[in-house]
Design a protein around this motif. Structure first.
Motif, PDB file in Angstrom:
ATOM      1  N   LYS B  79      83.510  43.757 -29.883  1.00 51.21           N
ATOM      2  CA  LYS B  79      84.538  43.593 -30.908  1.00 51.21           C
ATOM      3  C   LYS B  79      84.786  44.898 -31.648  1.00 51.21           C
ATOM      4  O   LYS B  79      85.913  45.196 -32.048  1.00 51.21           O
ATOM      5  CB  LYS B  79      84.108  42.515 -31.906  1.00 51.21           C
TER       6      LYS B  79
ATOM      7  N   VAL C  28      89.071  41.219 -21.990  1.00 56.26           N
ATOM      8  CA  VAL C  28      89.376  39.864 -21.521  1.00 56.26           C
ATOM      9  C   VAL C  28      89.044  39.739 -20.032  1.00 56.26           C
ATOM     10  O   VAL C  28      88.407  38.784 -19.595  1.00 56.26           O
ATOM     11  CB  VAL C  28      90.860  39.528 -21.767  1.00 56.26           C
ATOM     12  N   HIS C  31      85.327  39.739 -19.418  1.00 59.80           N
ATOM     13  CA  HIS C  31      84.736  38.464 -19.818  1.00 59.80           C
ATOM     14  C   HIS C  31      85.166  37.322 -18.903  1.00 59.80           C
ATOM     15  O   HIS C  31      84.480  36.305 -18.804  1.00 59.80           O
ATOM     16  CB  HIS C  31      85.095  38.133 -21.273  1.00 59.80           C
ATOM     17  N   THR C 258      89.999  32.717 -21.790  1.00 64.36           N
ATOM     18  CA  THR C 258      89.310  33.968 -22.119  1.00 64.36           C
ATOM     19  C   THR C 258      90.211  34.832 -22.992  1.00 64.36           C
ATOM     20  O   THR C 258      89.786  35.380 -24.005  1.00 64.36           O
ATOM     21  CB  THR C 258      88.956  34.736 -20.828  1.00 64.36           C
ATOM     22  N   THR C 262      89.465  35.629 -27.068  1.00 64.59           N
ATOM     23  CA  THR C 262      89.340  37.015 -27.509  1.00 64.59           C
ATOM     24  C   THR C 262      90.430  37.373 -28.510  1.00 64.59           C
ATOM     25  O   THR C 262      90.204  38.134 -29.441  1.00 64.59           O
ATOM     26  CB  THR C 262      89.417  37.963 -26.291  1.00 64.59           C
TER      27      THR C 262
END
Lengths: 538, 381, 317
Positions: B79, C28, C31, C258, C262
């Protein structure tokens, strides 16, 4: 013999489910395995098909020991089974279900599938074709692309047969293929089974409907209490004394002599405690109970008897508010209880002692009894049991436990034993005791003799008589018809979802129609069903 | 069709940026307001917001107000990467204030280096800004372990202490501290007679302390750790009746230490920033005015006293604003150069001097030795 | 099918000139790989896993250690880490697939914890809690290609995602896919039809773990720094949340989920301290009322609202 089962025994803890089972089956035979509920039929199938390893004996198939082989090894040898609980792949389509059956045989690996190698596409085509053939064979080709979950029960039973066939095995063990089917669907099933036999398959199936069995089976193996008690052609089986007594039960010696001729009509003038009027229950398209009426006067002990699948369980579910009532009414103590929830029934004084006992195995006997009181205990007692004001109900519970101990002294001896370690009969006594903790006006017992040794059955039924003498109203649902009717005031015989006969217990015990209801000497349900619905069959 | 529209919709959310006002200076911050380090990130953000309010109230920088945009990194490194790109690209920030989590800073160093945006990190790990020639754009504001270790060693020299025992946890903070002690102490003539490590979540540190007690030549015990472990050490230390002076790391300013250890905490000596002892500072101390002002304003804005890490956020923001003012420009490169020339800046956490070879900034005179007496933190004299 | 088209259209993203968007989509896509892995195991085969962050992390640490400590080629490192995680998961499957349901969930959870603790404690190898910096970026020197920037790495992630999507689709559409879905519904039926259920579950676990590990390896070489924290149990749970939102058994649905998971937290940041609360409520609503996943659920809701507008009296809830 291609399959020989010799001296098979199966023990679950203390329970001996199978004892010294010996028989053989040849290629191409069509064999039915029958027996009363709890006889060990499903266990037998589980043992032969590798779901359980037997604790004694040997099984040979095509001259190879197969006992204790896991199911997925059994299948390539040629043995496949279906399940009583269907075990459909509900998320797949009808066609995909059958395809899934053939995947193991087609030997398509996981790695080739990732890259979609040509071999994968080839087997996919072959499987598609094969699945279509088998759907055709069981007559489901028109439902090919429907989700399997929308099929009727009968179609689902046919589908799992097609799926089993797709695995390539030619010995089929069908566990209750006709359970829950209406007469038309049963007719279909019979046709399919006959067709499979013509295709050279060997079929062994477990079934209850004697009419159905009589029509298609060439040989019947009867099992009772884990033993083979008869193995013969259908005509001989029907007249076999041992078979009849296995199905109807044997009267319990102690109650037979000691039976007090109760006065069933002593309160005739009062209103019935339970009054069921023209009750019809349907699950999906299946009618489980039709226009059934039953009354129970206060202080009566009434037995509902009938073979497995006759509708007894459905009747009990309706009385507990757990069945979809299509029409008819249930009155409890004069109130319309047709659409009550289980809680309301319990609150109104009905206490159920369920089939299979449903004890809390990891709790002690006394804790099981206390739990039976739980719904009656006030909020204060429940959450703040140490509060001085909560004492009232607590004392009540202790007093009731003492009362239950008085009725069943056996429980007092075992008060601190874990419920899970009790024998079948002792467990049943505890289940009844727990139901009594609720201080019911009406005690409902579901198959209390199931899995209980004969000596204990006699003991339990004697206690029921004692309870009745103390003024308890009892509804006893039993497969062991003779034992039940010997202590009952009146009885109802259910068959195929209807009340076939009703009357005083004494009348029923002597009635010929009893045996017929059980063993299918009646005009069989299949035939009458086909005739009844013939018009819509298209 | 439905999948397409969903995707487009989601992209629209991402791309559709907000309108930007040109008369403000945008500074980005990466404080974590959720996740496992949220308790630090929230303090830092409160401090930074207070600084922004103060700067803007006094007319901003050359008439331009500061607009602080925080991106919650959720204590998550992935993040943090997303966040720093958003701040640089969409919000067009001219400088960054880093997260409390060292990992979050590590993961974005390459990005800020490439983008050429100065960042003042609040992560404590020294590796964040070393080697300086490779981390041109990265500065640090917190006290680092090397700094406080040197302050302690100065003190030992003064007291004639030459042989010490080191007891540390196995956490990241404590392991780093241990390694620095083992490097610096020999260089400066201090002998670590015995070193013991305990598990960060261990319920009892008696074994380690018993081993330390057995070494009679030890003149002082140094304890390096965080959280409840350091309270347990204090209790065990008193229970074992060890009578040597007990020194802690700067993590001892955690108020939970006194709460959990009770009387056992009395007598612990530790070096840290002066925020807790501001009233006892001599008026000549350059930090006294700044810190007192900070505490007063913080109480006025948030209705409670500031925790240590709020000072970090505050200092980072104030020093950035100062650098921008001195640069006379919002060009990131000029801000960076100006920031590097910060000399003797009195902040809440420390006195800062940066240079082309030192991006830690915090100076020893910003650290004061303190002692716990009667459950209160006092200046050690 | 619009999904392939959408995936191809993604290729223009690096040309839009937004590093932020490019980076967001890289994350993204990276993941999406473990999410697809979890979907194969949990969605299709019905075997719960709360430990997939461990496979992702093992891939990342394995690849990183290979190039940082061993000085090896990053590509070989990723391949080797993926392979080793596959082998390891096969043995893991042998142990844990003796368990079902809640027990399996707890076992996989425990596995996730153990691996994460190992990342923290094996300092010499992993750098402990401070992490492992200096992981080199990816190159293909022979073709003179380098993937140091977001714009170039995007294509690496894209290719990895496409490979994973295609292979996953192949698998679930193949006959074996039917058996996988069968296991989710009735293991004994599948077993009676001649399938070795445990062996099949283990194979799916291997695929699922390997795809996660490969993604972890790419992640390590993309960010250039790893610490134990992104591979903690939170990420395992996030993966389960993703496949729940994606509808468990839909590869396009999971790609969307996903992206959604995110991206959704970004606009929610406007809510300040309450973003977590709103996000949580949102997840509860989706999982409770849209068992088919957000994509299908929103579609169904939209249709219902449209038909409701035409016949207001007919609208249900």
């Amino acid at each position: 013999m291609t399959l020989t089962v010799s001296g098979i025994g199966m023990k679950f803890g203390g329970l001996e489910a199978l004892r010294d089972i010996t028989f053989g089956v040849d290629d191409g035979e069509l064999v039915a395995v029958i027996g009363p509920n709890g006889a060990g039929k499903s266990t037998l199938i589980n043992v032969i098909c590798g779901n359980y390893a037997p604790t004694a004996g040997a099984i040979e198939f095509r001259h190879r020991r197969i006992d204790a082989l896991p199911p997925h090894i059994m299948n390539p040898l040629g043995i496949v089974r279906t399940f009583q609980t269907i075990e459909l792949f509900r998320e797949l389509t009808v066609h995909e279900n059958v395809m899934a059956g053939g995947v193991a045989g087609a030997k398509v690996g996981v790695a080739p599938s990732l890259f979609r190698w040509p071999s994968v596409s080839r087997s996919e085509k072959a499987l598609t074709r094969m699945a279509d053939e088998y759907l055709d064979l069981v007559g489901l080709d028109r439902r090919r692309d429907d989700p399997a979950s929308v099929l009727s029960a009968g179609q689902q039973r046919l589908l799992i047969i097609a799926r089993a066939l797709a695995s390539g095995a030619d010995w089929l063990f069908l566990d209750e293929p006709g359970a829950g089917l209406n007469p038309v669907a049963k007719e279909r099933l019979a046709e399919v089974i006959a067709r499979l036999r013509d295709h050279g398959k060997t079929i062994v199936f477990v079934e209850h409907d004697m009419g159905f069995i009589g029509r298609i089976a060439e040989r019947i193996i009867v099992i009772d209490r884990g033993r083979v008690i008869a193995d013969d052609v259908p005509e001989k089986i029907r007249s076999d004394e041992r078979v009849i007594s296995a199905y109807l039960g044997v009267g319990s010696a102690s109650t037979r002599g000691g039976r007090k001729t109760a006065a069933p009509s002593k309160r005739k003038e009062t209103a019935p405690l339970l009054d069921i009027r023209d009750l019809t229950v349907r699950y999906g398209g299946i009618t489980a109970l039709q226009d059934t009426s039953l009354t129970l006067m206060p202080g009566e002990l009434v037995a509902v008897v009938g073979a497995n699948g006759a509708g007894k369980s459905t009747l009990l579910k309706a009385i507990m508010g757990e069945a979809p009532v299509a029409s008819g009414k249930i009155f409890l103590d004069g109130q319309d209880a047709t659409h009550w929830t289980p809680r309301q029934f319990v609150a109104a004084g009905l206490s159920m002692c369920p089939e299979g006992r449903q004890l809390f195995g990891s709790l002690s006997v006394i804790d099981n009894l206390k739990l039976g009181r739980y719904t009656q205990v006030g909020a204060l007692e429940r959450w703040l049991p140490w509060s001085p004001r909560a004492g009232h109900e607590g004392g009540d519970t202790d007093r009731l436990i003492e009362e239950v101990f008085d009725v069943f002294p056996l429980l007092r001896e075992r008060r601190d034993q874990l419920a899970g370690t009790l024998s079948g009969g002792e467990g049943q006594v505890l289940a009844i005791g727990r139901a009594l903790m609720n201080t019911p006006d009406l005690l409902v017992l579901d198959e209390p003799s199931l899995g209980v040794a004969p000596r204990m059955i006699a003991e339990i039924f004697e206690r029921l008589t004692a309870l009745r003498e103390r003024g308890m109203t009892i509804l006893l649902v039993e497969q062991n018809a003779r034992a039940a009717l010997e202590i009952a005031d009146r009885g109802y015989v259910l068959d195929s979802g209807r009340v076939m006969v009703e009357g005083s217990a004494v009348e029923l015990l002597e009635s010929e129609s009893m045996a017929e209801a059980y063993l299918g000497a009646f005009p069989v349900s299949g035939e009458t069903g086909a005739a009844r619905t013939g018009g819509t069959h298209a | 069709m439905k999948r397409w529209t969903g995707l487009i919709g989601a992209l629209a959310i991402v791309v559709g940026g907000g309108a930007q006002a040109q008369d403000t200076i945008k500074i980005g911050s990466l404080f974590e307001t959720s996740g496992f380090l949220a308790f630090l990130g929230n303090q830092g953000l409160e401090g930074a917001n207070l600084a922004v309010e103060e700067i803007n109230a006094s007319g901003g920088i050359d008439g331009k107000k500061i607009d602080l945009v925080n991106f919650n990194t959720e204590s998550d490194e992935t993040k943090a990467v997303i966040g720093v790109k958003k701040l640089i690209e969409r919000d067009k920030v001219v400088a960054l204030i880093g997260a409390m989590n060292s990992g979050s800073t590590f993961s974005i160093i390459d990005i800020v280096q490439r983008a050429g945006i100065p960042i003042v990190s609040n992560g404590a790990s020294r590796a964040i800004s070393t080697p300086v020639n490779e981390k041109k754009w990265v500065f640090q504001a917190p006290l680092t372990d090397v700094l406080v270790i040197n302050v302690l060693i100065d003190h030992f020299k003064e007291k004639g202490i030459g042989k010490i025992a080191l007891n540390n946890a196995d956490s990241g903070f404590a392991t780093s501290g241990m390694k620095q002690w083992q490097r610096i102490a020999p260089e400066r003539g201090i002998d670590i007679v015995i070193q013991q490590t305990y598990g960060n979540n261990d319920p009892d540190m008696t074994p380690q302390l018993t081993n330390i007690r057995a070494k009679s030549e030890v003149q002082a015990v140094v304890q390096w750790g965080t959280g409840k472990g350091q309270a347990i050490v204090a209790k065990n230390y008193r229970q074992l009746g060890i009578d040597k002076p007990l020194y802690y790391s700067h993590a001892a300013s955690d108020p939970n230490l006194i709460k959990l250890a009770g009387d056992a905490a009395n007598g612990i000596i530790f070096p840290t920033s002066k925020i807790a002892v501001v009233d006892e500072l001599p008026d000549s101390d350059p930090q006294k005015k700044v810190t007192a002002n900070f505490i007063e304003k913080f109480k006025a804005k948030y209705g409670r006293g500031p925790a240590t890490f709020a000072g970090n956020g505050y200092d980072s923001m104030i020093m950035l604003a100062d650098a921008i003012r001195r640069a006379g420009s919002t060009d990131p490169a000029k801000i960076r150069d100006a920031f590097e020339q910060t000399v003797d800046y009195p902040g809440v956490t420390s006195v800062y001097t940066y240079s082309a070879v030192d991006h830690y900034g915090a100076q020893p005179e910003g650290v004061a030795l303190q002692i716990i007496e009667d459950g209160k933190i006092r200046l050690y004299k | 099918m619009k999904t392939p088209l959408a995936l191809v259209c993604l290729l223009i993203v690096p040309f839009l000139g937004s590093d932020y968007l490019t980076n967001l989509l890289i994350v993204v896509m990276l993941h999406a790989l473990p999410a697809i892995g979890v979907s194969l195991l949990m969605g299709y085969t019905g075997q719960i896993s709360l430990g997939h962050a461990a496979f992702y992390g093992l891939g990342a640490y394995g690849a990183a250690a290979f190039s940082v400590h061993g000085g090896g080629d990053p590509w070989i490192g990723i391949a080797l880490a993926t392979f080793l995680v596959g082998v390891m998961s096969s043995y893991l499957g042998w142990v844990i697939f003796r368990l079902r349901g809640h027990y399996l969930a707890v076992a996989t959870l425990g596995f996730g914890f153990i691996v994460n603790i190992a990342f923290v404690e094996l300092r010499d190898w992993t750098g402990g809690p401070n992490g492992l910096p200096g992981i080199p970026p990816l190159d293909i020197p022979i073709l003179d290609l380098s993937f140091h920037t977001d714009g170039t790495f995007f294509y690496v992630a894209w290719v990895a995602m496409i490979l994973a999507v295609v292979m996953a689709q192949n698998l679930v559409n193949a006959p074996v896919g039917l058996v996988m879905r069968g296991i989710a519904e009735s293991e004994r039926a599948v077993s009676s039809l001649g399938n070795d259920v445990t062996s099949l579950k283990r194979k799916i676990l291997v695929i699922s773990a390997a795809v996660s590990a490969a993604s972890g390896g790419l992640y390590a070489h993309y960010i250039g720094y790893i610490s134990p924290q992104p591979f903690a149990i939170d990420f395992s749970i996030k993966l389960v949340v993703i496949i729940a939102i994606g509808g468990f058994r839909s590869i396009p649905g999971i790609l969307f989920a996903t992206l959604f998971v995110t991206v959704i937290t970004e606009p929610l940041q406007e809510l300040g301290y309450y973003d977590v609360v709103v996000y949580g409520l949102f997840l509860v609503v989706i999982i409770a009322y849209m068992p088919q996943g957000l994509l299908q659920g929103a579609y169904g809701l939209g249709r219902r609202m449209l038909s409701g507008a035409r016949a207001p009296a007919g609208a249900g809830r």
